[in-house]
Design a protein around this motif. Sequence first.
Motif, PDB file in Angstrom:
ATOM      1  N   SER A  28      44.569  54.156  50.772  1.00 14.02           N
ATOM      2  CA  SER A  28      44.554  53.412  49.740  1.00 14.02           C
ATOM      3  C   SER A  28      45.435  54.151  48.693  1.00 14.02           C
ATOM      4  O   SER A  28      45.280  55.267  48.525  1.00 14.02           O
ATOM      5  CB  SER A  28      43.054  53.013  49.037  1.00 14.02           C
ATOM      6  N   ARG A  93      36.445  36.931  44.860  1.00 13.90           N
ATOM      7  CA  ARG A  93      37.614  38.060  44.412  1.00 13.90           C
ATOM      8  C   ARG A  93      38.708  38.155  45.298  1.00 13.90           C
ATOM      9  O   ARG A  93      38.568  37.388  46.293  1.00 13.90           O
ATOM     10  CB  ARG A  93      36.793  39.472  44.719  1.00 13.90           C
ATOM     11  N   SER A  95      41.881  41.036  46.551  1.00 19.27           N
ATOM     12  CA  SER A  95      42.443  42.305  46.482  1.00 19.27           C
ATOM     13  C   SER A  95      43.800  42.210  47.204  1.00 19.27           C
ATOM     14  O   SER A  95      44.213  41.642  48.008  1.00 19.27           O
ATOM     15  CB  SER A  95      41.557  43.421  47.453  1.00 19.27           C
ATOM     16  N   SER A  97      46.814  44.052  49.137  1.00 15.61           N
ATOM     17  CA  SER A  97      47.228  45.120  50.349  1.00 15.61           C
ATOM     18  C   SER A  97      48.714  45.021  50.412  1.00 15.61           C
ATOM     19  O   SER A  97      49.378  43.921  50.030  1.00 15.61           O
ATOM     20  CB  SER A  97      46.363  44.413  51.332  1.00 15.61           C
TER      21      SER A  97
END
Length: 145
Positions: A28, A93, A95, A97
């Motif tokens: 990450s 939600r 995210s 990537s």
Amino acid sequence: MIKLTLLGNLGHDAIINNVNDSKVISFSVAINQNYTDSKTKEVVERTLWVQCSYWRNRDQSCKIAEYLQQGTKVYLEGVPFVSEYTDRNGEKRASLSMRVDFVEIASFKEKVDVETFPDVNVEQQAQNAIKNDLTKPPADDDLSF
């Protein structure tokens, strides 16, 4: 075609997983952004986290993963995608990537010899050679006077 470029710091050491006939290096990256709140006029710092995957075929080296340590600054290029999920409270939600196509280490957490691992691209090796040449004092025959 969509391409994303990032410059940020690794949030954790890279992890190598085997997937079928491939290896994937997962990590990450934190990207810090500053902006001024229009109402309070205060500077606000926000951190955006991007989950990254760097795919290698079975025959390619994953040695670069040894240098992808928490805190290392990296420059990345790749294809972004958004994953949707439902959190513990039942709220939807998303995210961000990225499937990484290109990795360049911008600054190492520890000082290492870049030429010791083959995954670093030729451009980065050339940049490091230039940096080394600039820090060496010139030889007597290199002086212009």
